[in-house]
Design a protein around this motif. Structure first.
Motif, PDB file in Angstrom:
ATOM      1  N   PHE A  63      15.626  -4.422  -2.866  1.00 10.24           N
ATOM      2  CA  PHE A  63      14.833  -5.149  -1.835  1.00 10.24           C
ATOM      3  C   PHE A  63      14.379  -6.347  -2.273  1.00 10.24           C
ATOM      4  N   ALA A  64      14.228  -7.320  -1.611  1.00  6.75           N
ATOM      5  CA  ALA A  64      13.978  -8.744  -2.031  1.00  6.75           C
ATOM      6  C   ALA A  64      13.184  -9.339  -0.807  1.00  6.75           C
ATOM      7  N   LYS A  66      10.207 -11.299   1.355  1.00 11.87           N
ATOM      8  CA  LYS A  66       9.277 -12.431   1.151  1.00 11.87           C
ATOM      9  C   LYS A  66       9.427 -12.981  -0.325  1.00 11.87           C
ATOM     10  N   TYR A  68       9.489 -11.946  -2.909  1.00 11.83           N
ATOM     11  CA  TYR A  68      10.019 -10.968  -4.266  1.00 11.83           C
ATOM     12  C   TYR A  68      11.613 -11.556  -4.234  1.00 11.83           C
ATOM     13  N   TRP A 123       2.342  -5.304   2.446  1.00 10.58           N
ATOM     14  CA  TRP A 123       3.101  -4.947   1.435  1.00 10.58           C
ATOM     15  C   TRP A 123       3.504  -3.449   1.260  1.00 10.58           C
ATOM     16  N   VAL A 126       6.048  -3.019   3.657  1.00 12.60           N
ATOM     17  CA  VAL A 126       7.459  -3.168   3.134  1.00 12.60           C
ATOM     18  C   VAL A 126       7.942  -2.090   2.303  1.00 12.60           C
ATOM     19  N   ARG A 130      11.151   1.098   2.801  1.00 10.21           N
ATOM     20  CA  ARG A 130      12.548   0.850   2.334  1.00 10.21           C
ATOM     21  C   ARG A 130      13.144   2.188   2.663  1.00 10.21           C
TER      22      ARG A 130
HETATM   23  N1  UDP Z   1       9.035  -5.274  -2.283  1.00  9.43           N
HETATM   24  C1  UDP Z   1       9.586  -6.564  -1.774  1.00  9.43           C
HETATM   25  N2  UDP Z   1       8.683  -7.494  -1.305  1.00  9.43           N
HETATM   26  C2  UDP Z   1       7.247  -7.158  -1.266  1.00  9.43           C
HETATM   27  C3  UDP Z   1       6.829  -6.107  -1.638  1.00  9.43           C
HETATM   28  C4  UDP Z   1       7.850  -5.220  -2.424  1.00  9.43           C
HETATM   29  O1  UDP Z   1      10.558  -6.735  -1.773  1.00  9.43           O
HETATM   30  O2  UDP Z   1       6.622  -8.085  -0.434  1.00  9.43           O
HETATM   31  C5  UDP Z   1      10.021  -4.649  -2.800  1.00  9.43           C
HETATM   32  C6  UDP Z   1      10.455  -5.078  -4.126  1.00  9.43           C
HETATM   33  O3  UDP Z   1      11.961  -4.417  -4.387  1.00  9.43           O
HETATM   34  C7  UDP Z   1       9.496  -4.440  -5.158  1.00  9.43           C
HETATM   35  C8  UDP Z   1       9.435  -3.110  -4.600  1.00  9.43           C
HETATM   36  O4  UDP Z   1       9.434  -3.153  -2.983  1.00  9.43           O
HETATM   37  O5  UDP Z   1      10.107  -4.128  -6.557  1.00  9.43           O
HETATM   38  C9  UDP Z   1       8.298  -2.207  -5.188  1.00  9.43           C
HETATM   39  O6  UDP Z   1       7.064  -3.080  -5.017  1.00  9.43           O
HETATM   40  P1  UDP Z   1       6.223  -3.376  -6.147  1.00  9.43           P
HETATM   41  O7  UDP Z   1       7.405  -3.827  -7.314  1.00  9.43           O
HETATM   42  O8  UDP Z   1       5.335  -4.442  -5.804  1.00  9.43           O
HETATM   43  O9  UDP Z   1       5.511  -2.202  -6.594  1.00  9.43           O
HETATM   44  P2  UDP Z   1       5.066  -1.801  -8.169  1.00  9.43           P
HETATM   45  O10 UDP Z   1       6.164  -1.555  -9.001  1.00  9.43           O
HETATM   46  O11 UDP Z   1       4.162  -2.932  -8.497  1.00  9.43           O
HETATM   47  O12 UDP Z   1       4.181  -0.545  -7.731  1.00  9.43           O
END
Ligand code: UDP
Ligand code: MN
Length: 296
Positions: A63-64, A66, A68, A123, A126, A130
């Motif tokens: 997932f990418a 916004k 990311y 977020w 988001v 998933r």
């Molecule tokens: N993600 C995304 N956009 C966002 C937030 C999350 O695409 O605005 C996706 C992205 O693939 C990310 C994953 O969700 O790697 C998990 O979120 P994040 O890496 O921020 O969580 P953490 O690893 O910090 O717990």
């Protein structure tokens, strides 16, 4: 469904044989109590595994959403170097910004499929959604196009070999922050009102949501169950403490994974000091400013 349980035929091969009285590692646990291997460096022979998984197609769900999208370039470039080299790979990039997906040269037998999805303001939504999207696209596409699915965080890079040794019906990864912890320290959801609730006296491991997968059929079941659980939570006005990771942990407690990846496969060099038994760091967090990257 693809027959991922079938025992494959391998050709004549020359390799050093294993020694029953000489364990490959004595410093780490190599097997769960339900006989799922825990994957550590030095325990497997890639040549044999590559022969076994010769005609396998692996789908990567990344997932990418916004901001990311900025992580995609390094993720894809390092995946081309280290991830499933020599095998067929489809990168499924789920994004709300298809125009911002970088063009990266790919090795033969590998391609990118961009799937446009909606975004969410929060977020937390988001990451929770998933599971819904993996469930929907599994039925629509993944089941017909690949044998295995690997769900991977995009804010990471590959820094060493990650190959078919990870593939199995259902696999999870030991979270680098908790692999040595007592189960009471695991950050499971502890409120009984949530569908992700796990009591203090249960739990095998704390699994990281940054890397898990399995056969498409099993990942479809997992994602559908976790999505259903988040819907029930929502109706009850509760959100699990670590979002989809909490639901993943609940699912894997009652559907034991058939392989478990060591923290070699999810590490964070900023947060943790590398212990000596961690010989290789294969997939590591890319530093990010949480507030900045998660804002609109
Ligand atoms: N993600 C995304 N956009 C966002 C937030 C999350 O695409 O605005 C996706 C992205 O693939 C990310 C994953 O969700 O790697 C998990 O979120 P994040 O890496 O921020 O969580 P953490 O690893 O910090 O717990
Ligand atoms: Mn992440």
């Amino acid at each position: 469904y693809p027959d991922t349980c079938r025992v494959p035929r391998v050709p004549r091969m020359l390799y050093p044989k294993a020694h029953v009285l000489q364990p490959t590692r004595v410093d780490v646990l190599l097997m769960t109590p339900w006989f799922a291997p825990i994957i550590w460096d030095g325990t497997y022979d890639s040549a044999i595994l590559n022969a076994q998984f010769k005609n396998t197609t692996i789908g990567v769900v990344v997932f990418a959403i916004k901001k990311y999208v900025v992580f995609l370039k390094l993720f894809l470039e390092t995946a081309e170097k280290y991830f499933m080299v020599g095998h067929r790979v489809i990168y499924y990039i789920l994004t709300d910004r298809p125009a911002d997906v970088p063009q990266i040269p790919l090795q033969e037998g590998r391609r990118v499929v961009i799937l446009k999805v909606r975004n969410y303001t929060r977020w937390q939504d988001v990451v929770l959604h998933r599971m819904e999207m993996i469930s929907n696209f599994s039925q629509q596409r993944f089941l017909h196009e690949v044998d295995y699915l690997v769900s991977a965080d995009v804010d990471m890079k590959f820094s060493d070999h990650v190959g078919v040794e990870i593939l199995s019906s259902l696999f999870g990864t030991l979270h680098p922050g908790f692999y040595a912890s007592d189960r009471r320290r695991f950050t499971y959801e502890r409120r009984p009102l949530s569908q992700a609730y796990i009591p203090e006296d249960e739990g095998d491991f704390y699994y990281a949501a940054a890397l898990y997968g399995g056969s498409v059929a099993e990942v479809y079941r997992l994602a559908t169950a976790c999505h259903q659980a988040t819907l029930i939570d929502k109706a009850n006005g509760i959100e699990a403490v670590w979002h989809e990771e909490s639901h993943l942990n609940k699912y894997l407690l009652y559907h034991k994974p058939t392989k478990v990846l060591s923290p070699e496969y999810v590490w964070d060099e900023r947060m943790l000091r590398k212990p000596p038994y961690l010989r290789r760091l294969r997939y590591v967090a890319v530093p990010k400013n949480h507030a900045q990257i998660r804002s609109r």
